[in-house]
Design an enzyme around this catalytic site. Structure first.
Site, mmCIF file in Angstrom:
data_model
loop_
_atom_site.group_PDB
_atom_site.id
_atom_site.type_symbol
_atom_site.label_atom_id
_atom_site.label_comp_id
_atom_site.label_asym_id
_atom_site.label_seq_id
_atom_site.Cartn_x
_atom_site.Cartn_y
_atom_site.Cartn_z
ATOM 1 N N HIS B 70 2.459 8.399 -12.248
ATOM 2 C CA HIS B 70 0.812 8.167 -12.421
ATOM 3 C C HIS B 70 0.461 9.496 -12.910
ATOM 4 O O HIS B 70 0.554 10.486 -12.224
ATOM 5 C CB HIS B 70 0.159 7.747 -10.912
ATOM 6 C CG HIS B 70 0.624 6.250 -10.734
ATOM 7 N ND1 HIS B 70 0.657 5.858 -9.748
ATOM 8 C CD2 HIS B 70 0.904 5.241 -11.700
ATOM 9 C CE1 HIS B 70 0.899 4.603 -9.674
ATOM 10 N NE2 HIS B 70 0.962 4.434 -10.709
ATOM 11 N N GLU B 73 -1.750 12.412 -10.903
ATOM 12 C CA GLU B 73 -1.232 13.129 -9.607
ATOM 13 C C GLU B 73 -0.586 14.242 -9.960
ATOM 14 O O GLU B 73 0.398 14.637 -9.849
ATOM 15 C CB GLU B 73 -0.542 11.830 -9.035
ATOM 16 C CG GLU B 73 -1.070 10.599 -8.534
ATOM 17 C CD GLU B 73 -0.369 9.414 -8.359
ATOM 18 O OE1 GLU B 73 0.747 9.463 -8.063
ATOM 19 O OE2 GLU B 73 -0.934 8.217 -8.220
ATOM 20 N N ARG B 128 -4.555 7.406 -15.087
ATOM 21 C CA ARG B 128 -3.481 7.011 -14.365
ATOM 22 C C ARG B 128 -2.370 6.276 -14.865
ATOM 23 O O ARG B 128 -1.036 6.301 -14.597
ATOM 24 C CB ARG B 128 -3.893 5.988 -13.237
ATOM 25 C CG ARG B 128 -2.931 5.177 -12.400
ATOM 26 C CD ARG B 128 -3.627 4.343 -11.411
ATOM 27 N NE ARG B 128 -2.841 3.387 -11.024
ATOM 28 C CZ ARG B 128 -2.401 3.198 -9.584
ATOM 29 N NH1 ARG B 128 -2.540 4.338 -8.879
ATOM 30 N NH2 ARG B 128 -1.637 2.243 -9.241
#
Lengths: 93, 310
Positions: B70, B73, B128
């Protein structure tokens, strides 16, 4: 570059199963353009959701009318992103 | 630009080019320990690089670690970079890691979703998913953690391309996922698979798509407890642990459900710091503490894997 001026991240705490399902229903309302950072799991487990500026008022009113507790986790996302970018650039220099 | 990995600044976030450059430097500096394998290419044509840490041998049992599936992150890609340096630094010095690498190989994919990561730096910090367009939709990308052939299309993933949890048109439709699938299958000897996400401080094991407990539930649960205890010993960071479906939520098409079903018993996924101040915008001064504490948990899992052959 997409900016996030006025976007807030709300931390919502569902108190019971009914509130849980109310919050879960928000996931399906496309026009709010909500971005769930921490999804709906269980009663008393925080749900973090990024709310665009254009949806903020509606979401807050909605939560308040449903008596759902929330707090503001991030006041203005763009401010944090600007700080992050400045820090990266300073470190690179 | 740093001249070598010793002068690489692990305490700040880096662009994808800087991470790619770091990988090449690490390989050049440690030719007898580290090699780079390109397991495929992303939708936009970026290399899907995996660092292989090996002290020799053929068809050795192996451990997989990935970060950054993702893209937003960021602390995960940053931690992955730190892990890579930690492995080369500790090999030959730390008896536990040396023992692991004398018996097993470690594969580390630091930027598992490179198109998304590039997009977070240049267009949308909150991105994401992958970046492949979805025909017939104004929304791009697939959630690569809902795209695996494990309960694919079930509850806990979306069929709407505009959703952050869009599962994709079919299992393994994303090259970022399919490349790992092909690599894991062709390797055939992975014994542990650890996929790293952020945030919310959890260590999770399968399943996410079904409430049926995994066969090895008791062992995985006990090992998770040991790992998070070790993690907490450094800075007191508290983690929850358990199966995905019981600890977070139902999620179909997830990475470690697929790896477990492929026979990789020690399949885990992390959610790193934080608990709710910064979310995905974790300040850079927390990168190294996050990586340091996570490393202790990784060592617990890797140690257990090497000591419990199956």
């Amino acid at each position: 570059k997409e900016t996030f001026d006025g976007h807030q991240v709300l931390r919502i705490i569902p108190r019971d199963e009914i509130q849980l399902s109310v919050i879960k229903a928000l996931e399906d309302i496309i026009e709010f353009e909500l971005d769930f950072w921490r999804g709906v799991t269980d009663v008393a487990v925080p749900v973090d959701v990024r709310v665009p500026f254009h949806s903020l008022q509606s979401i807050k009113i909605y939560l308040e009318t449903q008596d759902i507790e929330y707090s503001i986790m991030i006041e203005d996302l763009q401010v944090m992103l600007d700080e992050e970018r400045e820090e990266m650039e300073a470190a690179a220099r | 630009q740093p001249r070598g990995t010793d002068s690489f600044d692990f305490s700040r976030y880096h662009t994808i080019d800087e991470i790619y450059s770091f990988q090449d430097m690490l390989v050049a500096e440690n030719p007898n320990l580290v090699s780079k394998i390109v397991i495929g290419h992303s939708y936009e044509g970026r290399s899907l690089n995996v660092l292989k840490f090996s002290t020799g041998g053929t068809s050795r049992p192996a451990i997989w670690i990935d970060t950054g599936i993702h893209s937003r992150e960021w602390v995960t890609q940053a931690s992955g970079t730190w892990f890579a340096k930690k492995i080369v630094t500790d090999y030959g010095r730390d008896p536990a890691l040396t023992n692991i690498l004398d018996k097993m190989d470690i594969f580390l994919e630091i930027v598992t979703n490179p198109d998304g990561y590039h997009f977070t730096h240049n267009n949308n910090r909150m991105w994401r998913k992958t970046r492949k367009p979805n025909p017939g939709s104004r929304c791009d990308g697939v959630d690569p953690n809902r795209n695996w052939d494990a309960g694919f299309g079930g509850p806990g993933a979306s069929g709407n391309p505009c959703s952050e949890t869009y599962r994709g048109p079919k299992a393994h439709s994303e090259s970022e996922v399919k490349s790992i699938v092909d690599f894991v299958k062709s390797h055939g000897n992975f014994k542990a698979f650890i996929s790293i996400h952020s945030y919310s401080q959890m260590l999770l094991y399968p399943y996410g798509y079904t409430r049926t407990p995994v066969r090895d539930r008791d062992e995985l649960h006990a090992l998770a407890k040991k790992a998070i205890t070790d993690l907490a010993s450094l800075y007191g960071t508290r983690y929850k642990y358990g199966s995905i479906i019981n600890t977070i939520y139902q999620a179909s098409g997830g990475t470690i459900d697929w790896t477990y079903n492929q026979g990789i018993k020690y399949s885990y996924t992390f959610e790193l710091r934080d608990t709710g101040r910064y979310g995905f915008v974790l300040p850079a001064n927390q990168i190294i503490p996050t990586a340091e504490e996570t490393w202790l948990a990784l060592m617990a899992i890797m140690n257990h894997t090497v000591r419990n052959p199956y």
